[in-house]
Design an enzyme around this catalytic site. Structure first.
Site, mmCIF file in Angstrom:
data_model
loop_
_atom_site.group_PDB
_atom_site.id
_atom_site.type_symbol
_atom_site.label_atom_id
_atom_site.label_comp_id
_atom_site.label_asym_id
_atom_site.label_seq_id
_atom_site.Cartn_x
_atom_site.Cartn_y
_atom_site.Cartn_z
ATOM 1 N N THR A 1 -0.993 -45.888 -5.886
ATOM 2 C CA THR A 1 -1.775 -46.445 -4.773
ATOM 3 C C THR A 1 -3.228 -46.649 -5.204
ATOM 4 O O THR A 1 -3.758 -47.767 -5.140
ATOM 5 C CB THR A 1 -1.710 -45.498 -3.549
ATOM 6 O OG1 THR A 1 -0.338 -45.307 -3.210
ATOM 7 C CG2 THR A 1 -2.468 -46.057 -2.369
ATOM 8 N N VAL A 2 -3.867 -45.583 -5.657
ATOM 9 C CA VAL A 2 -5.290 -45.684 -5.997
ATOM 10 C C VAL A 2 -5.473 -46.399 -7.336
ATOM 11 O O VAL A 2 -6.315 -47.302 -7.462
ATOM 12 C CB VAL A 2 -5.954 -44.283 -6.029
ATOM 13 C CG1 VAL A 2 -7.430 -44.405 -6.365
ATOM 14 C CG2 VAL A 2 -5.773 -43.571 -4.687
ATOM 15 N N GLU B 48 -16.422 -39.208 -6.413
ATOM 16 C CA GLU B 48 -16.716 -39.822 -5.106
ATOM 17 C C GLU B 48 -15.438 -40.086 -4.302
ATOM 18 O O GLU B 48 -15.404 -39.927 -3.076
ATOM 19 C CB GLU B 48 -17.478 -41.137 -5.326
ATOM 20 C CG GLU B 48 -17.955 -41.803 -4.057
ATOM 21 C CD GLU B 48 -18.967 -40.957 -3.296
ATOM 22 O OE1 GLU B 48 -20.085 -40.797 -3.786
ATOM 23 O OE2 GLU B 48 -18.621 -40.464 -2.206
ATOM 24 N N VAL C 137 -13.333 -37.409 -1.624
ATOM 25 C CA VAL C 137 -13.611 -37.065 -0.225
ATOM 26 C C VAL C 137 -13.904 -38.341 0.572
ATOM 27 O O VAL C 137 -14.807 -39.106 0.229
ATOM 28 C CB VAL C 137 -14.810 -36.093 -0.099
ATOM 29 C CG1 VAL C 137 -15.026 -35.697 1.362
ATOM 30 C CG2 VAL C 137 -14.597 -34.849 -0.948
ATOM 31 N N GLY D 12 -12.330 -41.256 1.034
ATOM 32 C CA GLY D 12 -12.035 -42.594 0.510
ATOM 33 C C GLY D 12 -13.283 -43.403 0.222
ATOM 34 O O GLY D 12 -14.084 -43.052 -0.646
ATOM 35 N N ILE E 272 -16.080 -43.891 1.857
ATOM 36 C CA ILE E 272 -17.418 -43.487 2.348
ATOM 37 C C ILE E 272 -18.185 -42.792 1.216
ATOM 38 O O ILE E 272 -17.676 -41.838 0.638
ATOM 39 C CB ILE E 272 -17.294 -42.495 3.532
ATOM 40 C CG1 ILE E 272 -16.481 -43.099 4.673
ATOM 41 C CG2 ILE E 272 -18.663 -42.050 4.007
ATOM 42 C CD1 ILE E 272 -16.223 -42.123 5.819
ATOM 43 N N GLY F 265 0.626 -45.691 2.476
ATOM 44 C CA GLY F 265 -0.047 -45.107 1.301
ATOM 45 C C GLY F 265 -1.188 -44.172 1.661
ATOM 46 O O GLY F 265 -2.003 -43.836 0.817
ATOM 47 N N ASP G 190 -5.383 -30.698 2.851
ATOM 48 C CA ASP G 190 -6.175 -31.768 2.231
ATOM 49 C C ASP G 190 -7.611 -31.736 2.791
ATOM 50 O O ASP G 190 -8.591 -31.837 2.047
ATOM 51 C CB ASP G 190 -5.500 -33.123 2.503
ATOM 52 C CG ASP G 190 -6.320 -34.283 1.968
ATOM 53 O OD1 ASP G 190 -6.342 -34.476 0.742
ATOM 54 O OD2 ASP G 190 -6.956 -34.981 2.785
ATOM 55 N N LYS H 167 -11.227 -30.991 0.867
ATOM 56 C CA LYS H 167 -12.393 -31.879 0.946
ATOM 57 C C LYS H 167 -13.607 -31.154 1.526
ATOM 58 O O LYS H 167 -14.737 -31.321 1.044
ATOM 59 C CB LYS H 167 -12.059 -33.094 1.815
ATOM 60 C CG LYS H 167 -11.034 -34.019 1.161
ATOM 61 C CD LYS H 167 -10.524 -35.032 2.164
ATOM 62 C CE LYS H 167 -9.556 -36.009 1.538
ATOM 63 N NZ LYS H 167 -8.834 -36.811 2.525
HETATM 64 P P1 NDP Z 1 0.481 -42.169 -6.327
HETATM 65 O O1 NDP Z 1 1.633 -41.230 -6.300
HETATM 66 O O2 NDP Z 1 0.581 -43.464 -5.643
HETATM 67 O O3 NDP Z 1 0.124 -42.481 -7.864
HETATM 68 C C1 NDP Z 1 0.178 -41.509 -8.873
HETATM 69 C C2 NDP Z 1 0.185 -42.217 -10.216
HETATM 70 O O4 NDP Z 1 0.223 -41.262 -11.248
HETATM 71 C C3 NDP Z 1 1.403 -43.126 -10.418
HETATM 72 O O5 NDP Z 1 1.009 -44.320 -11.017
HETATM 73 C C4 NDP Z 1 2.288 -42.319 -11.372
HETATM 74 O O6 NDP Z 1 3.096 -43.126 -12.197
HETATM 75 C C5 NDP Z 1 1.225 -41.632 -12.202
HETATM 76 N N1 NDP Z 1 1.719 -40.441 -12.881
HETATM 77 C C6 NDP Z 1 2.324 -39.363 -12.362
HETATM 78 N N2 NDP Z 1 2.603 -38.466 -13.336
HETATM 79 C C7 NDP Z 1 2.129 -38.995 -14.479
HETATM 80 C C8 NDP Z 1 2.138 -38.578 -15.840
HETATM 81 N N3 NDP Z 1 2.651 -37.411 -16.204
HETATM 82 N N4 NDP Z 1 1.591 -39.398 -16.759
HETATM 83 C C9 NDP Z 1 1.071 -40.591 -16.415
HETATM 84 N N5 NDP Z 1 1.038 -41.055 -15.146
HETATM 85 C C10 NDP Z 1 1.564 -40.253 -14.195
HETATM 86 O O7 NDP Z 1 -0.774 -41.337 -5.832
HETATM 87 P P2 NDP Z 1 -2.120 -41.905 -5.191
HETATM 88 O O8 NDP Z 1 -2.582 -43.068 -5.971
HETATM 89 O O9 NDP Z 1 -1.977 -42.012 -3.739
HETATM 90 O O10 NDP Z 1 -3.100 -40.661 -5.431
HETATM 91 C C11 NDP Z 1 -3.701 -40.409 -6.688
HETATM 92 C C12 NDP Z 1 -4.812 -39.386 -6.489
HETATM 93 O O11 NDP Z 1 -5.783 -39.929 -5.608
HETATM 94 C C13 NDP Z 1 -4.363 -38.073 -5.846
HETATM 95 O O12 NDP Z 1 -5.119 -37.034 -6.375
HETATM 96 C C14 NDP Z 1 -4.700 -38.275 -4.378
HETATM 97 O O13 NDP Z 1 -4.927 -37.056 -3.700
HETATM 98 C C15 NDP Z 1 -5.989 -39.061 -4.512
HETATM 99 N N6 NDP Z 1 -6.371 -39.859 -3.362
HETATM 100 C C16 NDP Z 1 -5.455 -40.683 -2.761
HETATM 101 C C17 NDP Z 1 -5.815 -41.491 -1.711
HETATM 102 C C18 NDP Z 1 -4.861 -42.405 -1.042
HETATM 103 O O14 NDP Z 1 -5.234 -43.018 -0.034
HETATM 104 N N7 NDP Z 1 -3.620 -42.547 -1.544
HETATM 105 C C19 NDP Z 1 -7.192 -41.490 -1.228
HETATM 106 C C20 NDP Z 1 -8.094 -40.600 -1.931
HETATM 107 C C21 NDP Z 1 -7.668 -39.820 -2.956
HETATM 108 P P3 NDP Z 1 4.213 -44.110 -11.562
HETATM 109 O O15 NDP Z 1 3.414 -45.208 -10.911
HETATM 110 O O16 NDP Z 1 5.004 -44.581 -12.714
HETATM 111 O O17 NDP Z 1 4.952 -43.273 -10.584
HETATM 112 N N1 HSE Z 2 -3.971 -38.149 2.306
HETATM 113 C C1 HSE Z 2 -5.376 -38.348 2.340
HETATM 114 C C2 HSE Z 2 -5.782 -38.703 3.764
HETATM 115 C C3 HSE Z 2 -5.752 -39.445 1.396
HETATM 116 O O1 HSE Z 2 -4.905 -39.024 4.568
HETATM 117 O O2 HSE Z 2 -6.960 -38.626 4.074
HETATM 118 C C4 HSE Z 2 -7.240 -39.643 1.259
HETATM 119 O O3 HSE Z 2 -7.851 -38.560 0.650
#
Ligand code: NDP
Ligand code: HSE
Length: 439
Positions: free
Chosen positions: A13-14, A129, A132, A134, A136, A187, A201, A205
């Site tokens: 997602t990110v 950044e 915490v 997203g 902001i 997501g 969570d 934060k």
């Molecule tokens: P996702 O599950 O969507 O993405 C995780 C990514 O990590 C995927 O691309 C996955 O690969 C990859 N991955 C997992 N294990 C491994 C590994 N061993 N080696 C290489 N790549 C790996 O998570 P998010 O993007 O939602 O979240 C990522 C981080 O951002 C987390 O810490 C979350 O708390 C934080 N965050 C998320 C927000 C949100 O709105 N989603 C907002 C703010 C922070 P693959 O794609 O192949 O599965």
């Molecule tokens: N799961 C978190 C939320 C993602 O809903 O706020 C952003 O940190």
């Protein structure tokens, strides 16, 4: 113009949001900071996972070590999540002296002290950044914008998923589980949704914000946390009748007996809270987050924006990327250190000593003397009742009894409610939700 090469770990997602945002605005960013940024490699777990934005296969690798150890990679992003492999990834990159950007609040909360120490030891920096709220820029604001303030109060709606669920329950009468599934599909939710709905969570934060605001590391175990699972539509309805909205709030309050900035004593907690409808935080809805910060010099300030999701979070990562690229190319890495412990002997007030007002909902037997027996328990504990609602019931039947209580310590109210639960006129467990009046 020196080019900076980015190695990304995580393209979900990110991560895919960052890839997309850099394609969209990479040139704009380069023209603003004077440094072009090129993505060199993105490590993922499996090539064929569905992603919000597709990433060319030629950029992907399944081996994160290749990203971190690539001598051409200047900056590393950890956008994987979790506290195990992500910790190894971050420590490896920092160990090589490479700046790391992370969105991983769980990791920072659990291992922040170790990670910031590793960054310092290796003369590099850790940027966070996106961890915490997203999109902001609250970390930058606390680190830089408010550097000349003592932060006396901070109230935050810091979990988008919980706010989304509470909003839809209130406005549409939607079902908790159905809305959670929707938040996952969009997501917003963590891979393990209990992190969101049980408040962890938000705990991570608010711990990061408290550490930054008060200069000592606030570990998650010291932060009282309650999630939103127990909140019912009935509570929302009665709160509404009384002029309040229920929000999951992270609260950081400096206590008057702390000694200025040197030995702060602070409340740090996360719990569902009744917010007066007249307060701006009551109208922060859906996935939006908001943080209300009061500084002793600046007064009241408010930050509002999307707290989760691919694009808002990517915006925060890009901001860190700009800082990291500038710090690297202009040799300014200590310009504003990511986290500097500066307070000695900081303490977190135990929840039993935290003073607030309360909303209490009981299920009672509608018979003469019920109210008197309950009031007596509160009276014995020196807890004042400020208002009571009881819908008309059938004599001898069960009826909800809603009470608003004046300010009292949490411990006293919890003990009184334990006694009240044992009264023969009370059925089931009392519901207690704290009320915040932002004084
Ligand atoms: P996702 O599950 O969507 O993405 C995780 C990514 O990590 C995927 O691309 C996955 O690969 C990859 N991955 C997992 N294990 C491994 C590994 N061993 N080696 C290489 N790549 C790996 O998570 P998010 O993007 O939602 O979240 C990522 C981080 O951002 C987390 O810490 C979350 O708390 C934080 N965050 C998320 C927000 C949100 O709105 N989603 C907002 C703010 C922070 P693959 O794609 O192949 O599965
Ligand atoms: N799961 C978190 C939320 C993602 O809903 O706020 C952003 O940190």
């Amino acid at each position: 113009m020196r080019q900076v090469n980015l190695g990304m770990i995580g393209g979900g997602t990110v991560g895919s949001g960052v890839y997309h945002a850099l394609r969209l605005n990479g040139q704009l960013l380069a023209s603003r900071i004077g440094v072009p940024i090129r993505i060199r490699k993105i490590a993922v777990k499996a090539f064929d996972e569905p992603r919000p934005y597709s990433i060319p296969r030629s950029l992907m690798t399944l081996d994160w070590q290749r990203v971190v150890h690539d001598p051409e990679v200047d900056i590393v992003t950890e956008l994987v999540g979790g506290t195990t492999i992500a910790r190894t990834m971050v420590l490896t990159a920092l160990g090589l002296g490479k700046p790391v950007i992370t969105a991983n609040k769980a990791l920072l909360s659990a291992h922040g002290e170790e990670l910031f120490a590793a960054a310092k030891k290796n003369r590099t920096n850790l940027y966070y950044e996106a961890s915490v709220c997203g999109g902001i820029p609250i970390i930058k604001s606390l680190r830089e914008g408010f550097v000349g303030n003592r932060i006396t109060h901070l109230y935050g709606i810091v979990n988008g998923t919980c706010n989304y669920i509470l909003t839809r329950m209130k406005l549409e009468g939607a079902d908790f589980d159905a809305v959670l599934k929707d938040a996952q599909a969009q997501g917003y939710a963590e891979a393990e949704p209990s992190l969101d709905v049980d408040g962890y969570d938000a705990q991570h934060k608010i711990g990061i914000l408290a550490s930054l605001a008060h200069g000592f590391w606030v570990k998650p175990g010291r932060i009282y946390v309650e999630g939103i699972r127990a909140i019912t539509r009935l509570d929302m309805q009665y709160a509404g009748q009384l002029g309040y909205t229920i929000k999951l709030l992270g609260i950081i309050k400096a206590q008057p007996d702390g000694t200025g900035g040197r030995a702060p004593r602070i409340q740090v907690s996360v719990y569902p809270t009744l917010v007066p409808n007249s307060h701006v935080l009551a109208s922060v809805n859906h996935v939006f987050n908001a943080v209300f910060v009061r500084g002793d010099v600046v007064g009241d300030t408010l930050f509002y924006g999307r707290g989760a999701g691919k694009d808002a979070t990517a915006s925060a990562v890009l901001s860190d990327l700009a800082d990291a690229a500038l710090d690297l190319t202009a040799g300014t890495k200590n310009r504003v250190p990511a986290f500097v412990p500066h307070a000695r002997g900081g303490t977190v007030v135990p929840i039993r000593d935290v003073v607030s007002q309360y909303f209490v909902r009981l299920n009672v037997v509608d018979r003469p003397g019920t109210l008197a027996r309950i009031s007596r328990v509160f009276g014995d504990a020196q807890i004042g009742i400020s208002s009571v609602i009881q819908p008309e019931g059938r004599q001898g039947g069960s009826v909800p009894l809603i009470m608003m209580l004046h300010e009292a310590p949490n411990g006293a109210v919890t003990r009184a409610l334990r006694r009240i639960q044992k009264l023969p006129v009370v059925r089931g467990r009392p519901v207690m939700i704290r009320v915040e009046n932002f004084q």
